[in-house]
Design an enzyme around this catalytic site. Structure first.
Site, short mmCIF file in Angstrom:
data_model
loop_
_atom_site.label_atom_id
_atom_site.label_comp_id
_atom_site.label_asym_id
_atom_site.label_seq_id
_atom_site.Cartn_x
_atom_site.Cartn_y
_atom_site.Cartn_z
N ASP A 97 11.12 -9.83 9.10
CA ASP A 97 11.04 -11.01 9.07
C ASP A 97 12.89 -11.41 9.31
O ASP A 97 14.36 -10.97 8.96
CB ASP A 97 10.57 -11.70 8.32
N ASP A 273 0.54 -11.34 9.04
CA ASP A 273 1.44 -10.31 7.94
C ASP A 273 0.42 -11.84 6.48
O ASP A 273 0.55 -13.34 7.24
CB ASP A 273 2.92 -10.43 8.12
N CYS A 311 -16.85 0.36 -0.50
CA CYS A 311 -14.97 0.73 -0.38
C CYS A 311 -15.04 2.18 -0.58
O CYS A 311 -15.08 2.38 -1.58
CB CYS A 311 -14.89 -0.42 -0.79
N CYS A 313 -12.15 3.62 -1.19
CA CYS A 313 -10.79 3.23 -1.59
C CYS A 313 -10.97 3.88 -2.83
O CYS A 313 -12.10 4.31 -3.34
CB CYS A 313 -9.82 2.03 -1.50
N CYS A 316 -12.48 2.49 -5.64
CA CYS A 316 -13.93 1.90 -5.87
C CYS A 316 -14.68 3.21 -6.12
O CYS A 316 -15.76 3.43 -6.72
CB CYS A 316 -14.27 1.78 -4.60
N HIS A 341 -6.88 -1.68 -3.35
CA HIS A 341 -8.44 -1.26 -3.14
C HIS A 341 -8.24 -3.31 -1.63
O HIS A 341 -8.81 -2.90 -0.97
CB HIS A 341 -9.17 -2.18 -4.11
#
Lengths: 395, 424
Positions: A97, A273, A311, A313, A316, A341
């Site tokens: 940014d 974002d 999930c 990930c 998890c 996660h």
């Protein structure tokens, strides 16, 4: 010899009902599947996650903040390191940014003039520093992100002074031109202008139309991530995406809550974002489609399910809510586990959005998603209205 | 009861029978006490090459990195230390209600070798909290009494590969009579434990390490070692050794203790991780070290110990990367000084594009620079400690690999001398 454009954008599928679309953007550091959510790695790092881990998760693009990096480590070190990608060992795409937003929101003594933003630096010398469009681009050139943002004159949506906002719209365009002129790397970095105008339709229209005339490869919609009512919010997004050209990506800044992402995809936004997922992980909150779980609460100490059974990930796969609840206030590692996660959560949401558009089932996806969030169907009116505006009816 | 198999073949490592229970093979170097060995643990039949160190964990995870990140370290680190001191609350509140019978899965520790002790080696006890009747443990509700029965039940549910019984854990500095009492009480608790093993058949394939107390009393240590040795244990943990002691003092203590212990059983020592101390301990025949040096550096000064609950000047926690020289292995080409560790907080690293430790092949040194780690520290970003921990673990493992190689090649004393000379 023709150099390849630093941004190649192609729409793959359009949702027949709403304004949503699946597309692909190819940047110098790789491809990005859109719509995409970009997590924010403010200081050149994403809250304890190794870039190797992020690559494994399939993350394609993340954000870094110019203001922070310009202060620490500063342009000299970044140049010596060969740019932020090398410095932080991230091989995917980066977006920076301009630094404008931080200055106005973080610093109390910011004074905006035609030249730039004058503020009192936070370092020991407390020197007065001026962030100009040229200086912002200079720092962003040193950082070397694939997409860089213009310095804009951002005004809070809660500011009622139309004259001030009109001033900001015209100034933002003037600053865009200064940014484009100062840009040293037009072949490897893309400048995105930022459409301003707060909640005034005519001003937003003016801002967008002026920017469209410039030679840019994408657009950002700014000034819409705080303070305003959701009813005004969606209308401005809808208006902006109606005016901005379809053949270039649209980036809505600062938006990241799941339902906002789904609605804004329907409204034709391609990039988002937000610090929310990574910030909330630090406070012990895990994200699920049904809402947030505050793992500090007692009720989770005996809950032996993973955060989300569906999930994929690592958190998890290996840990239960009970374990995470036990370590969340005691171990810094808990933060990494929750950050991973939450990032995967956001990525999966975007992936599901993309897949449903590709299959022509986006409206169904939206309905199912909203039902998960609001099982009793007491949908907020802004969600009903915004989806209705793009032909998606919530029953 | 678990059996210990030993082999006295010189320079051979192969155990000629594989026992389903815990077994350990130690090869004794012909030149003296340093020994290399393979510790094969019954529960998972995974083996551990000794001398080695354990990865310290708090609440089941290494301090600054996820268990998953450990796979960046080569060779793979498989042995971790867990202590009841940090696990107690989470065990009582959550893990004991876990519907699956194994605590290992709850902590994500499947595939690791677990060493379980009562005390946390990173915590220096400020006072003696145990009474004549009860052992106390810290919990969120204050200090709780813990009985042998409860302790053994927790151990059984945790299912470690190696565990120590409940002991009378005392601070490093105590009046002499307390040292003596602690030795006695610890022996009693050991006897309780051995008796209780009958009620816990699942623990038959876990190895029991007797704990040797005595603080800095030579007679206390001798008696503790001698008496513990008479019991049916599979190995020993030398606790509370305290690297604040003068070198000749702890060398005497080490020598006294080791003299009483049977050669074929593995010996572990706690809080003894500084490289030069490790070399001393290996010389006397110690096999397993805890990993407290990686996150923390041990304090040498007596006064500082009294004032602080935890060892100050923590390594990774305080932004330090280990950079000590490993003779014959990768040389850390220090451009600054012959430092055993560097503090990445130092502004000298602001624009230093070199890796943390030039010559190190770990992931942190291959892909990142000192400049970046310095930046991460000064912006208070968590990734700093992740990278430092992973580097420190890799370097420490390289150190132990080099120790094992040198013993195997019968060059340990040269190795030790070279190391000591480098730092004089």
């Amino acid at each position: 010899m023709t150099t390849k454009s630093p941004l190649v954008f192609s729409i793959l599928t359009e949702c027949g009902t709403s304004k949503a679309r699946v597309s692909r953007m190819i940047l110098p550091h790789g491809p990005v599947d859109l719509p995409v959510f970009m997590p924010v790695g403010t200081q050149g790092t994403l809250k304890g996650m190794l870039p190797e881990q992020l690559e494994e998760l399939g993350l394609q693009i993340m954000l870094a903040n110019t203001y922070h990096l310009g202060t620490k480590p500063g342009t000299e070190i970044l140049q010596k390191a060969g740019g932020l990608h090398k410095f932080m060992n991230w091989n995917g795409c980066l977006l920076t940014d301009s630094g404008g937003f931080q200055m106005v929101s973080l610093l109390k003594l910011a004074e905006i003039t035609e030249d730039g933003v004058r503020f009192q630096s936070l370092n020991d010398q407390k020197a007065e520093v001026m962030l100009t469009p040229e200086h912002s681009i200079e720092i962003q050139n040193a950082i070397g992100a694939d997409i860089i943002m213009q310095l804009d004159d951002v005004v809070k949506t809660t500011n009622p002074d139309k004259e001030r906002i009109e001033e900001s719209v015209y100034r933002t365009t003037r600053w865009l031109d200064r940014c484009l002129k100062a840009h040293q790397n037009p072949d490897t970095q893309n400048i995105f202008p930022i459409v301003q105008g707060t909640l005034y339709e005519d001003l937003r229209e003016k801002s967008a139309k002026d920017h469209i005339e410039r030679d840019v490869r994408g657009f950002a919609i700014g000034g819409l991530s705080g303070g305003e009512s959701k009813d005004d919010f969606w209308k401005m997004v809808h208006l902006s995406t109606n005016i901005l050209p379809k053949n270039k990506p649209r980036y809505l800044m600062g938006v990241g809550f799941a339902e906002d992402l789904v609605v804004c995809c329907a409204l034709g936004v391609d990039m988002f974002d937000c610090v929310f997922p990574t910030r909330t992980a630090r406070f012990g909150c895990a994200l699920t489609r049904k809402g947030q779980l505050n793992l500090k609460k007692e009720q989770f100490k005996k809950d032996f399910r993973p955060i989300d059974e569906n999930c994929p990930c690592n958190t998890c796969k290996n840990y239960t809510r009970a374990y995470l609840s036990g370590i969340v206030t005691v171990l810094p590692v808990a933060c990494h586990l929750l950050t991973e996660h939450n990032i995967v959560f956001q990525m999966n949401l975007m992936k599901d959005i993309r897949q449903s558009i590709t299959k022509g089932k986006f409206p169904d996806f939206v309905r199912d998603f909203m039902l998960q969030v609001y099982p009793t169907k007491n949908y907020p009116s802004w969600i009903i209205d915004s989806l209705s505006a793009v032909n998606i009816k919530l029953k | 009861m678990t059996h210990v198999k030993w082999s006295k073949h010189i320079n051979s490592e192969v155990c000629d029978a594989v026992f389903p229970l815990s077994c350990c093979v130690i090869t004794i170097s012909p030149l003296g006490k340093p020994r290399i060995g393979t510790l094969t643990l019954g529960r998972s039949l995974q083996s551990l090459n000794t001398p080695c160190f354990l990865v310290y964990t708090s609440h089941g995870a290494p301090p600054y990195t996820t268990l998953d990140n450990l796979r960046t370290i080569n060779p793979k680190l498989t042995a971790v230390q867990l202590c009841l001191a940090t696990l107690f609350d989470i065990l009582i509140t959550s893990a004991s209600n876990y519907p699956i019978s194994s605590f290992r899965k709850f902590f994500g520790l499947e595939g690791f070798l677990l060493f379980f002790t009562l005390s946390d080696p990173m915590l220096v006890l400020p006072e003696h909290f145990n009474t004549k009747k009860h052992i106390k443990i810290n919990s969120v509700n204050g200090r709780t009494k813990i009985s042998s029965r409860v302790y053994m039940k927790l151990v059984e549910e945790l299912n470690p590969d190696v565990f120590c019984p409940l002991i009378d854990n005392i601070p490093l500095h105590c009046p002499k009579y307390k040292d003596k009492e602690a030795v006695n009480r610890t022996l009693m608790l050991l006897d309780d434990c051995i008796l209780a093993m009958k009620d816990h058949p699942d623990l038959q394939s876990s190895a029991l390490f007797g704990v040797i107390q005595g603080n800095s009393s030579i007679e206390g240590r001798r008696r503790s070692a001698y008496e513990t040795s008479k019991r049916d244990v599979d190995g020993f943990l030398l606790e509370n050794f305290g690297s604040h002691l003068k070198r000749d003092v702890f060398r005497t203590l080490l020598s006294t203790v080791v003299h009483e212990l049977s050669a074929e059983k593995p010996r572990m020592i706690s809080t003894f991780g500084i490289p030069e101390l490790v070399l001393d301990a290996v010389e006397f025949g110690i096999d397993i070290f805890d990993g407290t040096y990686v996150p923390c550096r041990l304090v040498i000064l007596f006064l500082q110990l009294l004032l602080n609950l935890r060892y100050p000047l923590l390594m990774a926690e305080d932004g330090n990367a280990l950079t000590f020289y490993i003779p014959g292995h990768s040389v850390c080409r220090m451009t600054i000084s012959k430092a055993k560790h560097i503090s990445l907080w130092d502004d000298i690293f602001l624009d230093d594009v070199n890796p943390l430790c030039p010559g190190c092949s770990c992931m942190a040194c291959t892909d990142y620079s000192r400049s970046y780690v310095h930046h991460l520290l000064s912006t208070h970003e968590m990734l700093a400690k992740v990278l430092l921990t992973l580097h420190n673990l890799q370097l420490y493992e390289n150190f132990f690999c080099a120790i094992r190689s040198s013993i195997k090649a019968e060059r340990f004393s040269t190795f030790k001398e070279t190391f000591e000379k480098f730092y004089l």
